[in-house]
Design a protein around this motif. Structure first.
Motif, PDB file in Angstrom:
ATOM      1  N   ARG A 111       0.846  -1.200   0.000  1.00 56.86           N
ATOM      2  CA  ARG A 111       0.000   0.000   0.000  1.00 56.86           C
ATOM      3  C   ARG A 111       0.877   1.246   0.000  1.00 56.86           C
ATOM      4  O   ARG A 111       1.863   1.309   0.732  1.00 56.86           O
ATOM      5  CB  ARG A 111      -0.911   0.015   1.217  1.00 56.86           C
ATOM      6  N   GLY A 112       0.511   2.227  -0.818  1.00 53.70           N
ATOM      7  CA  GLY A 112       1.285   3.471  -0.876  1.00 53.70           C
ATOM      8  C   GLY A 112       2.400   3.452  -1.911  1.00 53.70           C
ATOM      9  O   GLY A 112       3.206   4.382  -1.958  1.00 53.70           O
ATOM     10  N   TRP A 113       2.481   2.386  -2.738  1.00 55.15           N
ATOM     11  CA  TRP A 113       3.578   2.290  -3.702  1.00 55.15           C
ATOM     12  C   TRP A 113       3.067   2.208  -5.142  1.00 55.15           C
ATOM     13  O   TRP A 113       3.819   1.832  -6.052  1.00 55.15           O
ATOM     14  CB  TRP A 113       4.457   1.077  -3.393  1.00 55.15           C
ATOM     15  N   SER A 114       1.788   2.519  -5.374  1.00 53.46           N
ATOM     16  CA  SER A 114       1.278   2.507  -6.749  1.00 53.46           C
ATOM     17  C   SER A 114       1.901   3.680  -7.506  1.00 53.46           C
ATOM     18  O   SER A 114       2.515   4.579  -6.905  1.00 53.46           O
ATOM     19  CB  SER A 114      -0.242   2.656  -6.745  1.00 53.46           C
ATOM     20  N   TRP A 115       1.749   3.692  -8.825  1.00 52.93           N
ATOM     21  CA  TRP A 115       2.294   4.796  -9.630  1.00 52.93           C
ATOM     22  C   TRP A 115       1.744   6.131  -9.142  1.00 52.93           C
ATOM     23  O   TRP A 115       2.480   7.108  -9.002  1.00 52.93           O
ATOM     24  CB  TRP A 115       1.986   4.572 -11.113  1.00 52.93           C
ATOM     25  N   ARG A 116       0.446   6.168  -8.841  1.00 53.35           N
ATOM     26  CA  ARG A 116      -0.152   7.421  -8.375  1.00 53.35           C
ATOM     27  C   ARG A 116       0.526   7.899  -7.085  1.00 53.35           C
ATOM     28  O   ARG A 116       0.715   9.085  -6.867  1.00 53.35           O
ATOM     29  CB  ARG A 116      -1.651   7.202  -8.130  1.00 53.35           C
ATOM     30  N   ASP A 117       0.939   6.949  -6.250  1.00 54.75           N
ATOM     31  CA  ASP A 117       1.604   7.306  -4.991  1.00 54.75           C
ATOM     32  C   ASP A 117       3.047   7.772  -5.201  1.00 54.75           C
ATOM     33  O   ASP A 117       3.507   8.693  -4.525  1.00 54.75           O
ATOM     34  CB  ASP A 117       1.635   6.100  -4.033  1.00 54.75           C
ATOM     35  N   VAL A 118       3.772   7.074  -6.104  1.00 51.18           N
ATOM     36  CA  VAL A 118       5.213   7.364  -6.190  1.00 51.18           C
ATOM     37  C   VAL A 118       5.560   8.416  -7.245  1.00 51.18           C
ATOM     38  O   VAL A 118       6.636   9.024  -7.185  1.00 51.18           O
ATOM     39  CB  VAL A 118       6.059   6.080  -6.429  1.00 51.18           C
ATOM     40  N   ALA A 119       4.642   8.670  -8.198  1.00 49.35           N
ATOM     41  CA  ALA A 119       4.949   9.660  -9.252  1.00 49.35           C
ATOM     42  C   ALA A 119       5.354  11.020  -8.664  1.00 49.35           C
ATOM     43  O   ALA A 119       6.329  11.628  -9.133  1.00 49.35           O
ATOM     44  CB  ALA A 119       3.761   9.783 -10.209  1.00 49.35           C
ATOM     45  N   PRO A 120       4.662  11.521  -7.616  1.00 46.40           N
ATOM     46  CA  PRO A 120       5.083  12.822  -7.064  1.00 46.40           C
ATOM     47  C   PRO A 120       6.499  12.787  -6.476  1.00 46.40           C
ATOM     48  O   PRO A 120       7.178  13.821  -6.437  1.00 46.40           O
ATOM     49  CB  PRO A 120       4.048  13.094  -5.954  1.00 46.40           C
ATOM     50  N   LEU A 121       6.952  11.612  -6.031  1.00 48.13           N
ATOM     51  CA  LEU A 121       8.317  11.509  -5.497  1.00 48.13           C
ATOM     52  C   LEU A 121       9.334  11.632  -6.632  1.00 48.13           C
ATOM     53  O   LEU A 121      10.380  12.278  -6.488  1.00 48.13           O
ATOM     54  CB  LEU A 121       8.503  10.189  -4.740  1.00 48.13           C
ATOM     55  N   PHE A 122       9.030  10.982  -7.774  1.00 48.80           N
ATOM     56  CA  PHE A 122       9.915  11.128  -8.941  1.00 48.80           C
ATOM     57  C   PHE A 122       9.962  12.596  -9.384  1.00 48.80           C
ATOM     58  O   PHE A 122      11.001  13.098  -9.790  1.00 48.80           O
ATOM     59  CB  PHE A 122       9.436  10.236 -10.097  1.00 48.80           C
ATOM     60  N   THR A 123       8.810  13.267  -9.299  1.00 50.91           N
ATOM     61  CA  THR A 123       8.767  14.676  -9.707  1.00 50.91           C
ATOM     62  C   THR A 123       9.632  15.523  -8.778  1.00 50.91           C
ATOM     63  O   THR A 123      10.423  16.352  -9.227  1.00 50.91           O
ATOM     64  CB  THR A 123       7.311  15.201  -9.676  1.00 50.91           C
ATOM     65  N   ARG A 124       9.516  15.275  -7.479  1.00 49.53           N
ATOM     66  CA  ARG A 124      10.192  16.186  -6.544  1.00 49.53           C
ATOM     67  C   ARG A 124      11.698  15.964  -6.478  1.00 49.53           C
ATOM     68  O   ARG A 124      12.443  16.833  -6.063  1.00 49.53           O
ATOM     69  CB  ARG A 124       9.528  16.101  -5.169  1.00 49.53           C
ATOM     70  N   MET A 125      12.179  14.780  -6.883  1.00 47.57           N
ATOM     71  CA  MET A 125      13.627  14.520  -6.779  1.00 47.57           C
ATOM     72  C   MET A 125      14.408  15.162  -7.911  1.00 47.57           C
ATOM     73  O   MET A 125      15.597  15.407  -7.793  1.00 47.57           O
ATOM     74  CB  MET A 125      13.901  13.013  -6.744  1.00 47.57           C
ATOM     75  N   GLU A 126      13.759  15.453  -9.048  1.00 51.56           N
ATOM     76  CA  GLU A 126      14.530  15.837 -10.231  1.00 51.56           C
ATOM     77  C   GLU A 126      14.305  17.289 -10.649  1.00 51.56           C
ATOM     78  O   GLU A 126      13.275  17.894 -10.337  1.00 51.56           O
ATOM     79  CB  GLU A 126      14.190  14.910 -11.403  1.00 51.56           C
ATOM     80  N   ASN A 127      15.299  17.807 -11.324  1.00 51.63           N
ATOM     81  CA  ASN A 127      15.170  19.058 -12.058  1.00 51.63           C
ATOM     82  C   ASN A 127      15.542  18.721 -13.493  1.00 51.63           C
ATOM     83  O   ASN A 127      16.728  18.691 -13.845  1.00 51.63           O
ATOM     84  CB  ASN A 127      16.121  20.107 -11.461  1.00 51.63           C
ATOM     85  N   PHE A 128      14.528  18.415 -14.296  1.00 51.27           N
ATOM     86  CA  PHE A 128      14.772  18.022 -15.692  1.00 51.27           C
ATOM     87  C   PHE A 128      14.967  19.298 -16.509  1.00 51.27           C
ATOM     88  O   PHE A 128      13.994  19.965 -16.866  1.00 51.27           O
ATOM     89  CB  PHE A 128      13.602  17.183 -16.207  1.00 51.27           C
ATOM     90  N   VAL A 129      16.222  19.627 -16.766  1.00 54.32           N
ATOM     91  CA  VAL A 129      16.538  20.951 -17.321  1.00 54.32           C
ATOM     92  C   VAL A 129      16.065  21.095 -18.772  1.00 54.32           C
ATOM     93  O   VAL A 129      15.942  22.224 -19.267  1.00 54.32           O
ATOM     94  CB  VAL A 129      18.049  21.280 -17.226  1.00 54.32           C
ATOM     95  N   ARG A 137       7.135  15.919 -14.983  1.00 56.60           N
ATOM     96  CA  ARG A 137       8.593  16.002 -14.817  1.00 56.60           C
ATOM     97  C   ARG A 137       8.945  17.143 -13.870  1.00 56.60           C
ATOM     98  O   ARG A 137       8.390  18.246 -13.963  1.00 56.60           O
ATOM     99  CB  ARG A 137       9.282  16.221 -16.179  1.00 56.60           C
ATOM    100  N   GLY A 138       9.917  16.875 -12.995  1.00 60.88           N
ATOM    101  CA  GLY A 138      10.310  17.872 -12.005  1.00 60.88           C
ATOM    102  C   GLY A 138      11.124  18.999 -12.619  1.00 60.88           C
ATOM    103  O   GLY A 138      11.880  18.784 -13.580  1.00 60.88           O
ATOM    104  N   THR A 139      10.977  20.175 -12.056  1.00 66.66           N
ATOM    105  CA  THR A 139      11.754  21.325 -12.538  1.00 66.66           C
ATOM    106  C   THR A 139      12.529  22.012 -11.414  1.00 66.66           C
ATOM    107  O   THR A 139      13.300  22.930 -11.686  1.00 66.66           O
ATOM    108  CB  THR A 139      10.834  22.372 -13.207  1.00 66.66           C
ATOM    109  N   ASP A 140      12.342  21.579 -10.177  1.00 68.55           N
ATOM    110  CA  ASP A 140      13.091  22.243  -9.107  1.00 68.55           C
ATOM    111  C   ASP A 140      13.595  21.281  -8.023  1.00 68.55           C
ATOM    112  O   ASP A 140      13.884  21.694  -6.907  1.00 68.55           O
ATOM    113  CB  ASP A 140      12.254  23.364  -8.481  1.00 68.55           C
ATOM    114  N   GLY A 141      13.751  20.015  -8.366  1.00 66.64           N
ATOM    115  CA  GLY A 141      14.297  19.050  -7.397  1.00 66.64           C
ATOM    116  C   GLY A 141      15.813  19.179  -7.282  1.00 66.64           C
ATOM    117  O   GLY A 141      16.448  19.894  -8.062  1.00 66.64           O
TER     118      GLY A 141
END
Ligand SMILES: Cc1cc2nc3c(=O)[nH]c(=O)nc-3n(C[C@H](O)[C@H](O)[C@H](O)COP(=O)(O)OP(=O)(O)OC[C@H]3O[C@@H](n4cnc5c(N)ncnc54)[C@H](O)[C@@H]3O)c2cc1C
Length: 531
Positions: A111-129, A137-141
Motif C-alpha cells: 500500500r502506498g507504492w502505486s504509480w499514483r503514490d510514487v509519481a510525485p516523489l519522482f517529480t520532486r527529486m529531479e530538475n529536468f533541465v 517532470r520535475g523542474t526544481d528538485g
C-alpha cells in the motif's frame, strides 16, 4: 555510546537521499555511516563509469558464483563504495520505469507504492533541465537531469534505422509512455555527474544535525530481543557502537541482506551453518534476487569518425580531454549509452519488455571497459522485468567476506524467449537500410550465431550483469517471501527498516538509480509521518 534519532547504514542512492530529507527537520539527529571514502577524484566526470568499474578505491568489486546457466563464468558485480554509493560510479542513465511496475507492487500488497503514490516523489527529486514541467517532470528538485547533447551522424542513422525497422521514437520516455528509441536522459548536468553525494548529501552536511562517518564498515545491527537498538561498526580498526530509535539499512541489494544475516536475522539453517546465533527467523532474507542480464552485439563500422573507438584513442584521447575541459562535452561527458530503446518483443504486449543501450563505440572486455582497437559500435539488450530468481547469502560469519551471489540468470523460459527476441531486434535495427553507409560486419557474436538455440547459448556464454541487483529484502505483507512491510519495517523486529533497491518486490522497467532514490524519498515521508 553516541545516541541518535536515526542511524542510516550506507550513503548510497537511497540512504543518502533519506539522510538529506530527514535532516530537513532540525530536531532529527541523524548518523549516516558509509563504508567507502568521502569522495573519489574521478567521480564527478561521467567517464568515471569506465574508470571506476574495476577500481577498489570506490567499488566493492563483488563477484558472482560460477553457475551452469551462464557457462560457469564468474561475473563481476561492481557496487559503489564511496559517498553516494552506486550513484557515484554508475552509467548515469536516468529511467523512472513504467507506471505498471509500481502498480504491480501495489497489487502485490504494498500500500502506498502505486504509480499514483510514487509519481510525485519522482517529480520532486529531479530538475529536468530540458523539460517544461509537463508529463509530471520535475523542474526544481535537487538532482539535475539533462538529455545527452552529443551529436553524431551515427545517431541519426540509428534513429532512421529504428524507424525503418518499425519502432517509434518518443519525446519523453520518462513520461507515462516509455516506448520508443530515444536520446538518453542522464544524471549529468554540464558535463558533471549528478550523484546523490553531490545533489543530496553534500548540501545536507552543512546541517549540524547530520553526522556523516565515512570509512565506517557496519558489522551488524544490535538487537535487544526483537528490538533493534543501534549498530556496531568498524572505524580505523576500532569497533564502535551507536544507538538510535530507528536504524535503517540502506547498504544496497548485495549488502543489506548480508548485514541482516550477520546480525542473526535470516534463514536459521544458513545462520547456524556459519556459527551465527539465530535471533529472528526470516526465510526471505537474501532470496528473490533479480538482475538484468545484458547481451551486447558489436558491429565494425565502415566510417571511422563516427565511432569513439577512432575518436577517443591515441591522440584522440587528448583531443577529447581538451574538449571536455573546454566545453564539458565529448566522449568523457557521455553516459553509458547516449541512445536507448524501450521496445516490445511481441506486438500484443501492453508495454515494452526489452531495453536497448545504443553505444557509438565498443569495449574489449566489460570487466575493464578498455576501448576496442577498430571503429565499431555496440547495442546491448536486456529483458526489462526478468522472472528468474537468484539469491545472495553470506559465505562466512566474517563481515568483511563478500557474500555468495547467485544470479540464476535465464532460468525462466520467459526470460530466455525475451532475450532471444531482443537479440534479433538489435540485428533488425542495424540491418535496416539507413545503416548501410555505416554498417560493416558483425564482429561479435558474428553471423554464425543464427538459431534461437545458438543465440541463447551465446548469451549464456558471454553476457554480463547490467548492475541492477534488487529484491533481496523484498517488500510485501508478512509471509514466506518478504522481509519488510510497506512502511519498510523488518517483519517481526522493532526499530529496524530497510530502504534501498533490495526492497523492490519486482524489477522496475529500466535502470535502477532513480527508483532507488525514490525509495529514499518515500522512506523519509514515512518517517516524517507524511506517507
Ligand atoms: C557500474 C554500475 C553502473 C550502473 N549504471 C546505472 C545507470 O546508468 N543508471 C541507473 O539508473 N542505474 C545504474 N546502476 C544501478 C544504480 O546505480 C543502483 O541501482 C542504485 O544506485 C542502488 O542504490 P542503493 O541505495 O540500493 O545502493 P547503493 O547506491 O549501492 O548504496 C549502498 C551504499 O551502502 C554502502 N555499504 C554497503 N555495505 C556497507 C556496510 N557494511 N557498512 C557501511 N556502508 C555499507 C555502500 O558502500 C554504498 O555506498 C549502476 C550500478 C553500477 C554499480
Amino acid at each position: 555510546m553516541a545516541e541518535y534519532d536515526y542511524i542510516i547504514v550506507g550513503a548510497g542512492s537511497a540512504g543518502g537521499t533519506l539522510a538529506a530529507r530527514l535532516t530537513e527537520i532540525p530536531t532529527n539527529k541523524v548518523l549516516l555511516l558509509e563504508a567507502g571514502a568521502a569522495s573519489h577524484p574521478y567521480s564527478r566526470m561521467p567517464l568515471s563509469f569506465g574508470l571506476l568499474i574495476d577500481n577498489p578505491a570506490a567499488n566493492w568489486l563483488y563477484q558472482s558464483e560460477p553457475e551452469p546457466n551462464t557457462a560457469n563464468r564468474v561475473i563481476p558485480v561492481p557496487r559503489g563504495k564511496v559517498l553516494g554509493g552506486s550513484s557515484s560510479i554508475n552509467g548515469l542513465v536516468w529511467v523512472r520505469g513504467q507506471p505498471l511496475d509500481f502498480d504491480t507492487w501495489a497489487q502485490m500488497g504494498c500500500r502506498g507504492w502505486s504509480w499514483r503514490d510514487v509519481a510525485p516523489l519522482f517529480t520532486r527529486m529531479e530538475n529536468f533541465v530540458d523539460g517544461d514541467g509537463s508529463n509530471g517532470r520535475g523542474t526544481d528538485g535537487p538532482l539535475k537531469v539533462s538529455t545527452v547533447p552529443d551529436q553524431n551522424p551515427l545517431y541519426d542513422a540509428l534513429f532512421a534505422a529504428s524507424k525503418a525497422a518499425g519502432f517509434k521514437t518518443n519525446p519523453d520516455y520518462n513520461s507515462e509512455d516509455q516506448e520508443g528509441v530515444v536520446k538518453t536522459q542522464t544524471s549529468i548536468y554540464k558535463g558533471r555527474r549528478m550523484s546523490v553525494a553531490h545533489c543530496y548529501i553534500e548540501p545536507a552536511m552543512k546541517r549540524p544535525n547530520l553526522h556523516v562517518v565515512t570509512n565506517a564498515h557496519t558489522l551488524r545491527v544490535l538487537l535487544d530481543g526483537k528490538r533493534c537498538i543501534g549498530v556496531e561498526y568498524e572505524k580505523d580498526g576500532k569497533t564502535v557502537q551507536a544507538r538510535a530509535k530507528e536504524t535503517i539499512l540502506s547498504a544496497g541489494g548485495v549488502a543489506s541482506p548480508q548485514i541482516l544475516e550477520l546480525s542473526g536475522i535470516g534463514q536459521p539453517e544458513l545462520l547456524k551453518k556459519h556459527g551465527i546465533e539465530v535471533k529472528h527467523e526470516l526465510k526471505a532474507v537474501g532470496e528473490n534476487f533479480r538482475d538484468h542480464i545484458n547481451a551486447r552485439i558489436i558491429w565494425r563500422l565502415k566510417v571511422a569518425n563516427v565511432s569513439y573507438n577512432h575518436m577517443a584513442r591515441g591522440i584522440g584521447a587528448v583531443t577529447q580531454m581538451m574538449k571536455y575541459l573546454a566545453t564539458g562535452g565529448g566522449f568523457m561527458s557521455l553516459p553509458s549509452a547516449p541512445l536507448l530503446g524501450f521496445l516490445k518483443t511481441r506486438p500484443e504486449l501492453e508495454t515494452p519488455d526489452v531495453q536497448m543501450h545504443l553505444v557509438p563505440y565498443s569495449i574489449k572486455d566489460p570487466k575493464t571497459r578498455k576501448l576496442q582497437d577498430f571503429p565499431s559500435m555496440t547495442i546491448a539488450c536486456y529483458q526489462l522485468r526478468p522472472e528468474s530468481l537468484g539469491s545472495i547469502h553470506i559465505r562466512s560469519a566474517d563481515p568483511k567476506a563478500h557474500p555468495s551471489i547467485r544470479f540464476n540468470f535465464l532460468a525462466d523460459r520467459i526470460d530466455q524467449d525475451a532475450m532471444t527476441a531482443g537479440f534479433r531486434m538489435m540485428r533488425r535495427i542495424v540491418d535496416a537500410k539507413p545503416m548501410d553507409a555505416y554498417r560493416d560486419e558483425e564482429f561479435s557474436p558474428g553471423p554464425s550465431v543464427q538459431s534461437d538455440e545458438e543465440i541463447l547459448t551465446w548469451i549464456r556464454n558471454n553476457s554480463q550483469t547490467a548492475y541492477h541487483p534488487i529484491g533481496t529484502c523484498r517488500m510485501g505483507p508478512e509471509g514466506q517471501n518478504t522481509v519488510v512491510d510497506d512502511k519498510l519495517r523488518v517483519h517481526g523486529i522493532q526499530g529496524l527498516r530497510i530502504a534501498d533497491a533490495s526492497i523492490f518486490p519486482t524489477m522496475p522497467s529500466g535502470n535502477t538509480n532513480a527508483p532507488s532514490i525514490m525509495v529514499g524519498e518515500k522512506m523519509a515521508d514515512i518517517l516524517k509521518g507524511a506517507a
